[in-house]
Design a protein around this motif. Structure first.
Motif, PDB file in Angstrom:
ATOM      1  N   SER A 188      25.854  24.078  -1.453  1.00 55.32           N
ATOM      2  CA  SER A 188      25.915  23.551  -0.087  1.00 55.32           C
ATOM      3  C   SER A 188      27.229  23.937   0.584  1.00 55.32           C
ATOM      4  CB  SER A 188      25.758  22.027  -0.096  1.00 55.32           C
ATOM      5  OG  SER A 188      26.796  21.410  -0.843  1.00 55.32           O
ATOM      6  N   GLU A 189      28.291  24.116  -0.219  1.00 53.16           N
ATOM      7  CA  GLU A 189      29.570  24.544   0.352  1.00 53.16           C
ATOM      8  C   GLU A 189      29.444  25.939   0.948  1.00 53.16           C
ATOM      9  OE1 GLU A 189      32.785  24.147  -2.377  1.00 53.16           O
ATOM     10  OE2 GLU A 189      32.688  21.954  -2.407  1.00 53.16           O
ATOM     11  N   GLY A 190      28.750  26.820   0.251  1.00 59.53           N
ATOM     12  CA  GLY A 190      28.533  28.164   0.772  1.00 59.53           C
ATOM     13  C   GLY A 190      27.691  28.142   2.036  1.00 59.53           C
ATOM     14  N   ARG A 191      26.642  27.322   2.043  1.00 55.10           N
ATOM     15  CA  ARG A 191      25.793  27.230   3.238  1.00 55.10           C
ATOM     16  C   ARG A 191      26.568  26.658   4.417  1.00 55.10           C
ATOM     17  NH1 ARG A 191      22.320  25.163  -0.650  1.00 55.10           N
ATOM     18  NH2 ARG A 191      22.272  23.081   0.281  1.00 55.10           N
ATOM     19  N   ASP A 192      27.439  25.668   4.148  1.00 52.43           N
ATOM     20  CA  ASP A 192      28.241  25.073   5.219  1.00 52.43           C
ATOM     21  C   ASP A 192      29.174  26.108   5.850  1.00 52.43           C
ATOM     22  OD1 ASP A 192      27.059  22.630   4.817  1.00 52.43           O
ATOM     23  OD2 ASP A 192      28.719  21.779   3.659  1.00 52.43           O
ATOM     24  N   VAL A 193      29.740  26.970   5.020  1.00 53.91           N
ATOM     25  CA  VAL A 193      30.619  28.028   5.528  1.00 53.91           C
ATOM     26  C   VAL A 193      29.857  28.918   6.505  1.00 53.91           C
ATOM     27  CG1 VAL A 193      31.826  30.155   4.887  1.00 53.91           C
ATOM     28  CG2 VAL A 193      32.212  28.070   3.577  1.00 53.91           C
ATOM     29  N   LEU A 194      28.622  29.257   6.159  1.00 51.87           N
ATOM     30  CA  LEU A 194      27.824  30.131   7.018  1.00 51.87           C
ATOM     31  C   LEU A 194      27.415  29.425   8.302  1.00 51.87           C
ATOM     32  CD1 LEU A 194      25.498  31.918   4.434  1.00 51.87           C
ATOM     33  CD2 LEU A 194      27.601  32.766   5.478  1.00 51.87           C
ATOM     34  N   VAL A 195      27.013  28.162   8.186  1.00 55.19           N
ATOM     35  CA  VAL A 195      26.574  27.420   9.370  1.00 55.19           C
ATOM     36  C   VAL A 195      27.711  27.283  10.374  1.00 55.19           C
ATOM     37  CG1 VAL A 195      25.843  25.140  10.184  1.00 55.19           C
ATOM     38  CG2 VAL A 195      24.728  26.166   8.195  1.00 55.19           C
ATOM     39  N   LYS A 196      28.920  27.130   9.880  1.00 55.98           N
ATOM     40  CA  LYS A 196      30.079  26.961  10.768  1.00 55.98           C
ATOM     41  C   LYS A 196      30.529  28.278  11.387  1.00 55.98           C
ATOM     42  CE  LYS A 196      31.733  22.875   8.294  1.00 55.98           C
ATOM     43  NZ  LYS A 196      32.759  22.336   7.358  1.00 55.98           N
ATOM     44  N   GLY A 197      30.027  29.395  10.849  1.00 53.80           N
ATOM     45  CA  GLY A 197      30.374  30.689  11.413  1.00 53.80           C
ATOM     46  C   GLY A 197      29.680  30.904  12.750  1.00 53.80           C
ATOM     47  N   SER A 198      30.195  31.827  13.517  1.00 55.51           N
ATOM     48  CA  SER A 198      29.659  32.048  14.869  1.00 55.51           C
ATOM     49  C   SER A 198      28.843  33.325  14.983  1.00 55.51           C
ATOM     50  CB  SER A 198      30.824  32.116  15.867  1.00 55.51           C
ATOM     51  OG  SER A 198      31.731  33.163  15.514  1.00 55.51           O
ATOM     52  N   ASP A 199      28.645  34.029  13.876  1.00 59.77           N
ATOM     53  CA  ASP A 199      27.993  35.335  13.959  1.00 59.77           C
ATOM     54  C   ASP A 199      26.645  35.382  13.253  1.00 59.77           C
ATOM     55  OD1 ASP A 199      29.043  35.021  11.430  1.00 59.77           O
ATOM     56  OD2 ASP A 199      29.745  37.100  11.242  1.00 59.77           O
ATOM     57  N   LEU A 200      26.008  34.231  13.065  1.00 58.01           N
ATOM     58  CA  LEU A 200      24.715  34.209  12.393  1.00 58.01           C
ATOM     59  C   LEU A 200      23.617  34.740  13.316  1.00 58.01           C
ATOM     60  CD1 LEU A 200      24.698  30.703  10.652  1.00 58.01           C
ATOM     61  CD2 LEU A 200      24.948  32.922   9.549  1.00 58.01           C
ATOM     62  N   SER A 201      22.689  35.486  12.731  1.00 56.47           N
ATOM     63  CA  SER A 201      21.521  35.925  13.493  1.00 56.47           C
ATOM     64  C   SER A 201      20.551  34.749  13.620  1.00 56.47           C
ATOM     65  CB  SER A 201      20.837  37.092  12.793  1.00 56.47           C
ATOM     66  OG  SER A 201      20.239  36.657  11.582  1.00 56.47           O
ATOM     67  N   ALA A 202      19.583  34.900  14.502  1.00 53.76           N
ATOM     68  CA  ALA A 202      18.587  33.836  14.685  1.00 53.76           C
ATOM     69  C   ALA A 202      17.834  33.583  13.385  1.00 53.76           C
ATOM     70  CB  ALA A 202      17.623  34.217  15.803  1.00 53.76           C
ATOM     71  N   SER A 203      17.483  34.660  12.665  1.00 52.17           N
ATOM     72  CA  SER A 203      16.747  34.504  11.408  1.00 52.17           C
ATOM     73  C   SER A 203      17.584  33.793  10.359  1.00 52.17           C
ATOM     74  CB  SER A 203      16.301  35.878  10.881  1.00 52.17           C
ATOM     75  OG  SER A 203      15.342  36.464  11.733  1.00 52.17           O
ATOM     76  N   GLU A 204      18.873  34.112  10.299  1.00 47.31           N
ATOM     77  CA  GLU A 204      19.748  33.442   9.333  1.00 47.31           C
ATOM     78  C   GLU A 204      19.860  31.950   9.639  1.00 47.31           C
ATOM     79  OE1 GLU A 204      22.899  36.832   7.845  1.00 47.31           O
ATOM     80  OE2 GLU A 204      23.139  36.037   9.874  1.00 47.31           O
ATOM     81  N   LYS A 205      19.962  31.611  10.909  1.00 44.47           N
ATOM     82  CA  LYS A 205      20.017  30.197  11.291  1.00 44.47           C
ATOM     83  C   LYS A 205      18.727  29.476  10.903  1.00 44.47           C
ATOM     84  CE  LYS A 205      23.123  30.866  15.246  1.00 44.47           C
ATOM     85  NZ  LYS A 205      23.251  30.830  16.732  1.00 44.47           N
ATOM     86  N   GLN A 206      17.593  30.151  11.126  1.00 47.90           N
ATOM     87  CA  GLN A 206      16.303  29.558  10.771  1.00 47.90           C
ATOM     88  C   GLN A 206      16.229  29.276   9.277  1.00 47.90           C
ATOM     89  OE1 GLN A 206      14.059  32.842  12.512  1.00 47.90           O
ATOM     90  NE2 GLN A 206      12.873  31.385  13.693  1.00 47.90           N
ATOM     91  N   VAL A 207      16.627  30.258   8.470  1.00 47.45           N
ATOM     92  CA  VAL A 207      16.526  30.115   7.014  1.00 47.45           C
ATOM     93  C   VAL A 207      17.447  29.015   6.510  1.00 47.45           C
ATOM     94  CG1 VAL A 207      17.008  31.249   4.818  1.00 47.45           C
ATOM     95  CG2 VAL A 207      15.706  32.450   6.583  1.00 47.45           C
ATOM     96  N   LEU A 208      18.655  28.950   7.022  1.00 48.19           N
ATOM     97  CA  LEU A 208      19.593  27.917   6.575  1.00 48.19           C
ATOM     98  C   LEU A 208      19.100  26.526   6.959  1.00 48.19           C
ATOM     99  CD1 LEU A 208      22.949  29.728   7.368  1.00 48.19           C
ATOM    100  CD2 LEU A 208      22.093  29.127   5.102  1.00 48.19           C
ATOM    101  N   ALA A 209      18.584  26.390   8.178  1.00 43.32           N
ATOM    102  CA  ALA A 209      18.059  25.085   8.601  1.00 43.32           C
ATOM    103  C   ALA A 209      16.848  24.705   7.760  1.00 43.32           C
ATOM    104  CB  ALA A 209      17.694  25.128  10.080  1.00 43.32           C
ATOM    105  N   TYR A 210      15.975  25.676   7.526  1.00 45.22           N
ATOM    106  CA  TYR A 210      14.787  25.391   6.721  1.00 45.22           C
ATOM    107  C   TYR A 210      15.167  25.037   5.288  1.00 45.22           C
ATOM    108  CZ  TYR A 210      10.535  25.905   4.054  1.00 45.22           C
ATOM    109  OH  TYR A 210       9.489  25.663   3.196  1.00 45.22           O
ATOM    110  N   THR A 211      16.156  25.722   4.736  1.00 41.79           N
ATOM    111  CA  THR A 211      16.573  25.462   3.359  1.00 41.79           C
ATOM    112  C   THR A 211      17.005  24.016   3.180  1.00 41.79           C
ATOM    113  OG1 THR A 211      17.215  27.763   2.976  1.00 41.79           O
ATOM    114  CG2 THR A 211      18.233  26.093   1.565  1.00 41.79           C
TER     115      THR A 211
END
Length: 436
Positions: A356-379
């Motif tokens: 979850s720490e790794g996922r939090d790092v990505l969620v807080k980033g500003s350069d995620l693609s729409a698909s990456e945001k979808q996958v992280l939220a779904y996960t």
């Protein structure tokens, strides 16, 4: 000197990896191993892109940990497992090994992997990793592999089509009955130009999700763990949709192989619903169509019923029991699994970070693609709704999957009835699992 090693026999026999070391060490010591004699060696498998990113991580670790030199050994997936078996047999395997669940069982039982228990929690922090992920890297209650990325079953839907037809998007708590209703509505409202859904009746991963929602599963203790009645219900569900156009017809389904992304019914706009393993949303689906694809939880049998999904690690990191640098290697595993540098570098190349720490790092980033945001939220949604994972699939599970596909196609093409197909599959699968 020439020495022949039957690697598969070595694994099957469950022999400890160091037994043949004196005989083979001189023969099998590869250049990377010689160069890394006083370093921490890290092996991984994958395509060139994935290997390049993981090599970059090893360099980053060396640069920020001056007392440790990481040596990366990357190998194409097709060659990796035979190479690892040779290294294990020769006693010169890497310190940190990228591995999968079946081989954790094989090598762990053979004494070739180091139990990680003494490093938890002081060196390796497992608290950020969901217990349903961790347990899949355990043997007899001890941790032998740390999950580094994960994959989760989802239902993908074509947002563009649903919006054009004025249909509501599926909710996370939808039922199999609602799935069928939506599939039929897609067919009717599109003027029969689009089928509602794929036909996954021959897909074991989809059947497993259906069964788990009923409190059953594919396997238990190496045998089938579901009833004839449940398989009948499964086939009848898809037969009913096939008859209304709610799912693709048999001839299209026979050509729709999961993994053949350009020819999938969702990508080809033949159907608006299909199952998606989360690491494949972007490259396997969204990047191949100009329609917008979103994902949600698979259906349940009732609104308040159990969701059949579960998280599955896409790979693990383990320690070589013969390593002379166990402490340093364990520290690297923690940095890889939980560290910000690893999360930012790898992103979703193998699926969302297991931590979850790794996922939090990505969620807080500003350069995620729409698909990456979808996958992280779904996960995160899937983890909240998941149940304990199933037992590991038996060795014959691939052959059983082939049997299910064959019977499902025979039913779809009206070569046999469901009443004939179910007992045929159950009998043939039981024989296959028994090795007959």
């Amino acid at each position: 000197m020439t020495t022949h090693i039957d690697r598969r026999r070595f694994l099957q026999a469950g022999l400890a990896a160091g037994v043949l070391a004196p005989l083979l060490a001189a023969c099998n010591l590869d250049p990377a191993a010689k160069e890394a004699k006083n370093s921490v060696r890290f092996s991984s498998y994958g395509d060139p892109t994935k290997l390049g990113l993981r090599s970059k991580l090893a360099d980053k670790y060396t640069a920020t940990h001056q007392n440790v030199k990481m040596v990366f050994e990357g190998t194409a997936t097709a060659e990796y497992w035979d190479k690892l078996a040779t290294q294990m047999a020769g006693g010169n395997a890497p310190d940190v090994i990228n591995i999968d669940a079946p081989r954790i069982g094989q090598y762990g039982a053979a004494g070739a992997l180091q139990s990680l228990q003494k490093y938890i929690p002081d060196t390796i922090d497992t608290k950020p990793i969901d217990p349903n992920l961790l347990v899949q890297g355990q043997l007899k209650g001890e941790q032998f592999g740390i999950p580094i990325a994960m994959s989760t079953y989802s239902i993908g839907y074509d947002v563009t089509v649903l919006d054009q037809l004025g249909l509501e998007h599926p909710k996370p708590t939808w039922t199999w009955a609602e799935y069928a209703t939506l599939a039929n509505q897609i067919r009717q409202k599109s003027g029969k130009k689009i089928y509602g859904a794929e036909d996954p009746s021959g897909d074991t991963a989809s059947l497993q999700i259906f069964l788990r929602g009923k409190g059953e599963d594919l396997y238990k203790d190496g045998s089938l763990a579901f009833t004839d009645a449940s398989l009948t219900e499964w086939f009848e569900y898809w037969a009913a949709l096939r008859a209304t156009g709610g799912t693709i017809p048999a001839d299209i389904a026979a050509q729709a192989v999961y993994g053949d992304w350009p020819n999938g019914p969702l990508v080809k706009k033949q159907a608006a619903l299909a199952h998606i393993q989360t690491p494949n949303l972007k490259g396997g689906f969204q990047d191949l169509t100009d329609h917008t694809i979103d994902i949600t939880l698979p259906p349940r049998h009732t609104k308040a019923g159990k969701c059949g999904t579960f998280p599955a690690p896409s790979s693990f990191l383990s320690l070589n029991a013969k390593s002379q640098r166990l402490d340093d290697a364990a520290a690297f595993i923690n940095w890889f699994a939980n560290g910000a540098d690893a999360a930012k570098t790898l992103r979703l190349i193998s699926g969302p970070p297991a931590s979850s720490e790794g996922r939090d790092v990505l969620v807080k980033g500003s350069d995620l693609s729409a698909s990456e945001k979808q996958v992280l939220a779904y996960t995160d949604l899937a983890l909240k709704n998941s149940s304990p994972p199933p037992q590991a699939s038996p060795a014959a599970s691939t052959a059983v999957g082939d049997l299910l596909l064959k019977v499902s196609q025979d039913i779809a093409f009206n070569k046999i009835s469901i009443k004939q197909g179910v007992p045929k599959f159950m009998a043939d699968a039981a024989k296959t699992l028994d090795g007959k």
